[in-house]
Design a protein around this motif. Structure first.
Motif, PDB file in Angstrom:
ATOM      1  N   VAL A 549     -19.215  10.135  -1.085  1.00  0.00           N
ATOM      2  CA  VAL A 549     -19.681  10.541   0.241  1.00  0.00           C
ATOM      3  C   VAL A 549     -21.063  11.165   0.101  1.00  0.00           C
ATOM      4  N   ASP A 550     -22.042  10.635   0.846  1.00  0.00           N
ATOM      5  CA  ASP A 550     -23.389  11.210   0.895  1.00  0.00           C
ATOM      6  C   ASP A 550     -23.497  12.102   2.128  1.00  0.00           C
ATOM      7  N   ILE A 551     -24.088  13.292   1.933  1.00  0.00           N
ATOM      8  CA  ILE A 551     -24.215  14.232   3.045  1.00  0.00           C
ATOM      9  C   ILE A 551     -25.673  14.674   3.132  1.00  0.00           C
ATOM     10  N   GLY A 552     -26.357  14.262   4.179  1.00  0.00           N
ATOM     11  CA  GLY A 552     -27.744  14.653   4.379  1.00  0.00           C
ATOM     12  C   GLY A 552     -27.862  16.099   4.826  1.00  0.00           C
ATOM     13  N   ALA A 553     -29.072  16.648   4.672  1.00  0.00           N
ATOM     14  CA  ALA A 553     -29.316  18.038   5.069  1.00  0.00           C
ATOM     15  C   ALA A 553     -28.961  18.233   6.537  1.00  0.00           C
ATOM     16  N   GLY A 554     -28.150  19.244   6.816  1.00  0.00           N
ATOM     17  CA  GLY A 554     -27.766  19.565   8.188  1.00  0.00           C
ATOM     18  C   GLY A 554     -26.687  18.676   8.768  1.00  0.00           C
TER      19      GLY A 554
END
Length: 596
Positions: A549-554
């Protein structure tokens, strides 16, 4: 029938003869009804009184706990006497003939049985478990001038065993109380009391086991050496974070000293696994588990990680240790609540409120090189450790700090001696998913997949719902993970950002391992509402789902996974989670037993 039998005179006499029987029946019914009403009222009054006594006892028990751990023995004796009066009164209110008789009625009887059982159990604790605790000197469990008095520690072990035995017996009795057919308030009380007793048994059992082991572990039968590793939670691994720094401890005669320290980067990367890995381990984690020191705890099974790290240390630095201890900056912050601010030479003073931010965020702004960052971690841990050993501290505060850290699995321990490790496995300190379970244990373990330190900014939530029973006796479990990145979109150093994933160096990549209950299996996964493919494997009898799972800033990502239990599974469930910089937000929704 003769006509004369129906004459008016005969009918009159028959009516007169029947009236006394009717009056007797009416009178008997009236008396029984009055007695029944009186008994119900009496039982209701007694129940109300018992509830008041038990509520008073709960308040007194909290005060007693504080006084015992603060060493206020005189005050604790007075509080114990008052507590025993309340529990004895609650027991007597539920133990008379009227209460016992009412407990056999079809309506409300189970509730009365449960209330009586609660009153008896709590009174047993007040009479058998609490008095020895009042007289116990908890100071012997803490170091004085850098040393723990092993003779004094051995002297209190029989008392600890006595308390644990009493608590175990009360829990066993309360486990036999009815769980069905209870009024809602009593059902809640039974459930809460059992949960509290489970926690109490876990504590007294752990103290009993550790107390029996501690003299030997602290060098009472000969010197011992241990590796203490500090997990960097900014780069998540299944047990917490990468092993960023280590220290070598020596224990002899109750005295513990730090012999040497170093960053994990001092340990070399090996071409082949330093110990043999199973086929299942290699399939899940690749050979990295056994060749790279920062990856030994890709597995959540701490004994595996500890053995691998111990062997890497032996080959790189030299020397064989007797065990491995792991902790993290959050655990250090808990200890700082008990011991106060601690200065670190050349760095800001550590406090309970600033330690996590200083070590896992500010350090990357102040210090450019990983070796300097690891050195700061090691120096900080040593400063806190030395302060704990040498400062006068409050036993209650230290017990609370250690208890909180152990409950969140922020302190882990493995012994190289099988007879000792066998005892440790029964506690949370072992970091071992149970190989036998009475509840559905689901593990959620996070690993950084991008070489970043963005785990500091990760907030985590987990909800687990136990579904209905299927025709084959299995249950479906519904797991919902909420993962939020609070990282800024600019301004972080390259050592924090790691690899540029998805074209954005502020995107955190997580590799998530979801462990099913024993003999269960993962079914499906959805990420942000859409079907998500998942890899799989097996470790220690549990099927494992693997997802990236990739989680971008914010951003916030929601991962939903359904799992299947074994047949005839319990309606209870428990989550095992990777510790982070902040506690998880969790909620578990159990279900009734199958067939109810």
């Amino acid at each position: 029938m003769a006509v004369g039998d129906l004459s008016p005179g005969r009918r009159s006499r028959r009516r007169r003869k029947g009236r006394p029987n009717l009056r007797r029946l009416l009178l008997t019914t009236l008396v029984v009804s009055c007695l029944l009403a009186l008994s119900v009222g009496w039982v209701g009054l007694r129940g109300w009184q018992a509830r008041g006594h038990l509520e008073n006892a709960a308040d007194l028990a909290q005060e007693l706990s504080r006084q015992v751990l603060d060493g206020e023995t005189v005050q604790a004796r007075r509080t114990l006497a008052a507590l025993q009066q309340q529990t004895a009164a609650a027991r007597s209110r539920t133990d008379d003939l009227g209460w016992r008789a009412a407990a056999h009625t079809p309506y409300g009887g189970q509730t009365l049985v449960a209330v009586r059982g609660l009153a008896e159990g709590i009174d047993e604790l007040a009479r058998r478990a609490f008095p020895p605790l009042v007289e116990l000197d908890f100071e012997v469990l803490l170091p004085r001038t850098g040393r723990i008095d092993l003779a004094a520690l051995r002297a209190v072990l029989p008392t600890v065993a006595q308390v644990d035995t009493a608590v175990q017996e009360v829990r066993e009795r309360l486990s036999e109380l009815p769980a069905d057919g209870l009024s809602a308030p009593v059902a809640d009380a039974v459930r809460q009391t059992r949960a509290e007793l489970d926690r109490l048994v876990g504590f007294t059992g752990a103290v009993r086991r550790s107390g029996a082991l501690l003299p030997a572990l602290l060098g009472g039968t000969g010197p011992r050496t241990y590796l203490m590793v500090f997990q960097n939670l900014a780069e998540p691994r299944s047990t917490g974070g990468i092993f960023g720094a280590y220290a070598v401890l020596r224990a002899s005669g109750g005295e513990v000293k730090i012999l040497k320290q170093g960053p994990t980067s001092h340990l070399e990367m090996f071409e082949r696994p330093v110990l043999q890995l199973s086929r299942e381990q290699r399939a899940l984690y690749t050979d990295l588990l056994g060749i790279y020191p920062a990856d030994v705890n890709l597995t959540p099974h701490f004994p595996t990680a500890a053995k691998l790290y111990r062997e890497m240390y032996r080959r790189s630095v030299g020397g064989t240790v007797d065990g491995v201890v792991a902790t993290d900056p959050v655990a250090l912050s808990y200890l700082l609540r008990a011991i106060g601010p601690v200065p670190v030479s050349g760095h800001p003073t550590l406090t309970a409120g600033t330690a996590v931010r200083s070590l896992l965020s500010d350090a990357y702004r102040r210090l450019d090189q990983p070796i300097h960052q690891d050195g700061y971690f090691a120096a900080s841990a040593r400063a806190v450790f030395d302060a704990l050993l040498t400062r006068p501290v409050n036993p209650r505060a230290v017990a609370q700090a250690v208890g909180d850290a152990a409950a969140e699995r922020r302190i882990l321990f493995w012994s190289a001696r099988p007879e000792e490790q066998k005892e440790i496995v029964a506690s949370r300190l072992a970091g071992v998913l149970p190989d036998r379970e009475t509840v559905n244990n689901v593990g959620v373990f996070l690993n950084d997949g991008g070489g970043s330190k963005l785990g500091y900014y990760l907030k985590r939530g987990a909800e687990l719902t136990v579904g209905d029973c299927r025709p084959d006796g299995r249950r479906e479990l519904h797991l919902r993970l909420t993962l939020q990145s609070t990282a800024p979109s600019s301004g972080l150093s390259s050592s924090v950002r790691g690899l540029a994933l998805a074209g954005d160096p502020y995107t955190a990549r997580l590799v998530i391992y979801v462990f099913s209950p024993l003999r269960g299996s993962p079914l499906t996964a959805r990420l942000d509402g859409r079907p998500e493919p998942m890899g799989g494997g097996i470790e220690r009898g549990r099927r494992v789902a693997v997802l990236g799972v990739d989680i971008g800033a914010g951003r916030t990502r929601v991962l939903e996974i359904s799992l299947l239990t074994q047949a005839n599974a319990s309606g209870a469930a428990e989550l095992w989670l990777t510790p982070g910089t902040t506690p998880w937000t969790t909620h578990v929704s159990p279900a009734p037993a199958c067939g109810q």
